[in-house]
Scaffold this motif. Structure first.
Motif, PDB file in Angstrom:
ATOM      1  N   VAL A  38     -52.260 -34.116 -10.687  1.00 43.43           N
ATOM      2  CA  VAL A  38     -52.639 -34.087  -9.126  1.00 43.43           C
ATOM      3  C   VAL A  38     -52.705 -35.364  -8.518  1.00 43.43           C
ATOM      4  O   VAL A  38     -52.398 -35.479  -7.633  1.00 43.43           O
ATOM      5  CB  VAL A  38     -54.237 -33.537  -9.032  1.00 43.43           C
ATOM      6  N   GLY A  61     -53.378 -29.910  -0.352  1.00 39.29           N
ATOM      7  CA  GLY A  61     -53.107 -29.742  -1.943  1.00 39.29           C
ATOM      8  C   GLY A  61     -52.388 -30.922  -2.327  1.00 39.29           C
ATOM      9  O   GLY A  61     -51.895 -31.020  -3.547  1.00 39.29           O
ATOM     10  N   LYS A 119     -55.903 -35.350  -1.860  1.00 35.65           N
ATOM     11  CA  LYS A 119     -56.796 -36.250  -1.212  1.00 35.65           C
ATOM     12  C   LYS A 119     -58.213 -36.221  -1.682  1.00 35.65           C
ATOM     13  O   LYS A 119     -59.150 -37.100  -1.852  1.00 35.65           O
ATOM     14  CB  LYS A 119     -56.715 -35.902   0.490  1.00 35.65           C
ATOM     15  N   SER A 120     -58.687 -34.726  -1.823  1.00 33.34           N
ATOM     16  CA  SER A 120     -59.975 -34.851  -2.294  1.00 33.34           C
ATOM     17  C   SER A 120     -60.336 -35.274  -3.749  1.00 33.34           C
ATOM     18  O   SER A 120     -61.377 -36.050  -3.758  1.00 33.34           O
ATOM     19  CB  SER A 120     -60.482 -33.234  -2.148  1.00 33.34           C
ATOM     20  N   THR A 121     -59.373 -34.954  -4.365  1.00 32.22           N
ATOM     21  CA  THR A 121     -59.323 -35.499  -5.830  1.00 32.22           C
ATOM     22  C   THR A 121     -59.295 -37.134  -6.134  1.00 32.22           C
ATOM     23  O   THR A 121     -60.233 -37.690  -6.694  1.00 32.22           O
ATOM     24  CB  THR A 121     -58.084 -35.164  -6.721  1.00 32.22           C
ATOM     25  N   HIS A 151     -58.205 -34.246   8.589  1.00 30.60           N
ATOM     26  CA  HIS A 151     -57.102 -33.926   9.521  1.00 30.60           C
ATOM     27  C   HIS A 151     -57.097 -34.209  11.017  1.00 30.60           C
ATOM     28  O   HIS A 151     -56.362 -33.728  11.751  1.00 30.60           O
ATOM     29  CB  HIS A 151     -56.984 -32.324   9.295  1.00 30.60           C
TER      30      HIS A 151
HETATM   31  N1  ATP Z   1     -60.938 -28.413 -10.756  1.00 33.88           N
HETATM   32  C1  ATP Z   1     -59.680 -27.986 -10.354  1.00 33.88           C
HETATM   33  N2  ATP Z   1     -59.074 -27.335 -11.534  1.00 33.88           N
HETATM   34  C2  ATP Z   1     -57.606 -27.265 -11.284  1.00 33.88           C
HETATM   35  N3  ATP Z   1     -56.716 -27.745 -10.197  1.00 33.88           N
HETATM   36  C3  ATP Z   1     -57.332 -28.313  -9.450  1.00 33.88           C
HETATM   37  C4  ATP Z   1     -59.010 -28.430  -9.439  1.00 33.88           C
HETATM   38  N4  ATP Z   1     -59.151 -29.166  -8.142  1.00 33.88           N
HETATM   39  C5  ATP Z   1     -58.122 -29.324  -7.439  1.00 33.88           C
HETATM   40  N5  ATP Z   1     -56.935 -28.957  -8.134  1.00 33.88           N
HETATM   41  C6  ATP Z   1     -55.541 -28.733  -7.819  1.00 33.88           C
HETATM   42  O1  ATP Z   1     -55.321 -30.011  -7.528  1.00 33.88           O
HETATM   43  C7  ATP Z   1     -54.403 -30.190  -6.339  1.00 33.88           C
HETATM   44  C8  ATP Z   1     -54.731 -31.182  -5.490  1.00 33.88           C
HETATM   45  O2  ATP Z   1     -55.965 -30.603  -4.917  1.00 33.88           O
HETATM   46  P1  ATP Z   1     -57.125 -31.490  -3.783  1.00 33.88           P
HETATM   47  O3  ATP Z   1     -58.152 -30.559  -3.385  1.00 33.88           O
HETATM   48  O4  ATP Z   1     -57.108 -32.800  -4.300  1.00 33.88           O
HETATM   49  O5  ATP Z   1     -55.977 -31.452  -2.473  1.00 33.88           O
HETATM   50  P2  ATP Z   1     -56.104 -31.954  -0.777  1.00 33.88           P
HETATM   51  O6  ATP Z   1     -55.543 -32.958  -0.558  1.00 33.88           O
HETATM   52  O7  ATP Z   1     -57.845 -32.178  -0.839  1.00 33.88           O
HETATM   53  O8  ATP Z   1     -56.043 -30.415  -0.072  1.00 33.88           O
HETATM   54  P3  ATP Z   1     -56.827 -29.857   1.241  1.00 33.88           P
HETATM   55  O9  ATP Z   1     -56.336 -30.491   2.188  1.00 33.88           O
HETATM   56  O10 ATP Z   1     -56.427 -28.494   0.929  1.00 33.88           O
HETATM   57  O11 ATP Z   1     -58.240 -30.159   0.928  1.00 33.88           O
HETATM   58  C9  ATP Z   1     -54.341 -28.718  -5.756  1.00 33.88           C
HETATM   59  O12 ATP Z   1     -53.116 -28.102  -6.109  1.00 33.88           O
HETATM   60  C10 ATP Z   1     -55.471 -27.962  -6.438  1.00 33.88           C
HETATM   61  O13 ATP Z   1     -55.075 -26.541  -6.581  1.00 33.88           O
END
Ligand code: ATP
Ligand code: MG
Lengths: 253, 225
Positions: free
Chosen positions: A16, A37, A40-42, A204
């Motif tokens: 990720v 996806g 960002k959150s991660t 966003h």
């Molecule tokens: N706990 C988890 N277990 C498995 N996959 C995860 C987990 N958390 C996030 N992912 C995957 O990691 C990827 C990145 O997720 P993330 O939440 O960081 O994206 P994002 O940029 O914050 O998206 P959004 O704008 O939809 O919030 C995604 O494909 C998501 O499905």
């Protein structure tokens, strides 16, 4: 303040975050933008160890908190010290995550009281002060369920501020809100920015990011594509992917 | 015809006070004491089952497995009639308390564990980000909410326990059902006496159901879901 080096994060076989390097300086407001996806959150959750890195190194205030590098970066601080340092980063969640069984004031005073062991009266004073700051003094005795989404998020901000964090992390603080409630929350965040709070904001709201950010980070498919001033990213991005993304984000042309 | 009705009426009337007394002196205390102790045990077992310590988890799982996999009546017999064989002699009431406590502990630990695990992950994350340790998070954030979730199934379990205490009759506890048996042995009116006993159980359980509803309304109020 925060520095991450060559950080990667995988969930099982899904990578990720891919080899990310980023430094957040004191007093700086950094906005993270990118498609859904993209990670960002991660990335944000890696900063306070809600997600543990798979490889790389994480420094806060010059201290090594976690290292998963092949070549040694040194020895990370012991776990209890690390826990304390992570908790100096306040976090605001997309879905507020208020404690529904506690009144607004209790939500805010809980951490000063039970973590910092401040007396009840003192914690309460801290909480009232912060509720005043986010404009919700009159809701101190309400339960979260009795508040609008915008009010709940402002309580969540007050709660995150209650232990005097060095940095505030925001994960799409306005995405769960009705459009007419977005403004009141962004106002509070701007207030913090003006006070010099160090902040990392996933958002966003492009107009807001442009206005409040010192630097903007664009992330796609787990990699940082470009880092720059709002002017650079929004007016003159070097990467086509950013242009495409920004065009899609524009509300009806 | 009217003679036998008068006779039965007399028996029911004269047995009412002894039955009610047995209920108040033995059935209700047995249920309340066992449930209180059992809930504490259930709590500890639930915490053990979600702890990071593997040994604790195994011990808890083993205990629940034993209790749930064997009949309550057999457990009571082992405690009261069996343990004296290894020199442990307990009076009937204490034996019953131990047996029921172990059962309440095992069955309700699953309820409490499920309630704890039903609390949104975001509550843990918010607590952690505020610097609350695992213990503080459980105490101030998770358990208060889990209890609200657990109140309906726990009060059902309590009402179930009130009825199950009739099994203590088999190990000579002079609770409601045992007294009904004694009087029946004297009067040869099983239909009427056991019906009278049933009505007294019904009376106890109806009162409890009423309090259960009050408690649920009180605890439900602030929760979003
Ligand atoms: N706990 C988890 N277990 C498995 N996959 C995860 C987990 N958390 C996030 N992912 C995957 O990691 C990827 C990145 O997720 P993330 O939440 O960081 O994206 P994002 O940029 O914050 O998206 P959004 O704008 O939809 O919030 C995604 O494909 C998501 O499905
Ligand atoms: Mg996200």
């Amino acid at each position: 303040m925060i520095e991450i080096k060559n950080v990667s994060k995988s969930f099982g076989t899904l990578e990720v975050l891919k080899n990310i390097n980023l430094t957040i300086n004191k007093g700086e407001v950094v906005c993270i933008i990118g498609p859904s996806g993209s990670g960002k959150s991660t990335l944000l959750r890696v900063f306070n160890n809600l997600e543990r890195i798979t490889s790389g190194a994480l420094y806060i205030d010059g201290k090594l908190l976690d290292s998963r590098l092949e070549e040694s970066e040194g020895i990370p601080v012991p776990p209890n010290e690390a826990f304390e340092i992570y908790s100096q980063l306040g976090m605001v969640f997309q879905r507020f995550n208020l404690f529904p069984h506690m009144r607004v004031i209790e939500n805010v005073m809980l951490a000063p009281h039970v973590v910092d062991k401040k007396k009840k009266e003192e914690s309460k004073a801290v909480a009232l002060d912060l509720l005043g700051k986010v404009g919700l003094l009159d809701k101190a005795k309400a339960y979260p369920v009795q508040l609008s989404g915008g009010q709940q998020q402002r309580v969540a901000i007050a709660r995150a501020l209650a232990r005097n964090p060095k940095i505030m992390l925001f994960d799409e603080p306005t995405s769960a809100l009705d459009p007419e409630l977005v403004g009141e929350v962004l106002e509070v965040i701007k207030l913090l920015a003006n006070e010099g709070m160090t902040m990392v904001i996933v958002t966003h709201e492009m107009t807001f990011a442009r206005e409040v950010a010192d630097r903007v980070v664009f992330i796609d498919e787990g990699s940082i594509i470009e880092v720059g001033t709002p002017k650079e990213i929004f007016e003159n991005p070097r990467h086509k992917r950013i242009k495409t993304f920004l065009n899609r984000m524009k509300p009806s042309g | 015809m009217s003679d036998s009705m008068i006779r039965i009426g007399g028996i029911l009337l004269s047995s009412f006070i002894p039955l009610l007394k047995a209920g108040i002196m033995y059935t209700v205390p047995l249920a309340i004491i066992s449930f209180t102790l059992g809930l504490m045990l259930a709590f500890l077992t639930a915490l053990a089952r979600i702890s990071s310590n593997k040994l604790l988890r195994s011990v808890a799982r083993f205990y629940v497995w034993i209790i749930r996999g064997t009949p309550l009546l057999v457990q009571l017999f082992i405690i009261f009639y069996g343990l004296p064989g290894i020199g442990v002699t307990l009076n009937a009431f204490i034996s019953a308390v131990i047996g029921f406590t172990l059962n309440v502990g095992a069955y309700n630990s699953e309820t409490i564990r499920a309630a704890i695990q039903s609390i949104d992950k975001g509550q843990w994350e918010a607590s952690k980000s505020l610097g609350l340790s695992r213990g503080l998070t459980l105490r101030y954030v998770i358990i208060p909410q889990a209890l609200t979730v657990a109140v309906p199934p726990l009060s059902n379990a309590f009402i179930g326990l009130v009825k199950d205490t009739s099994l203590a009759a088999a190990i000579t506890v002079t609770e409601l059902f045992q007294v009904a048996q004694q009087i029946t042995a004297r009067t040869y009116e099983p239909l009427w006496l056991y019906t009278e006993a049933a009505i007294i159980y019904l009376f106890f359980c109806s009162i409890l159901t009423y309090f259960q509803a009050l408690l649920e309304n009180k605890t439900k109020k602030h929760l979003i879901t």
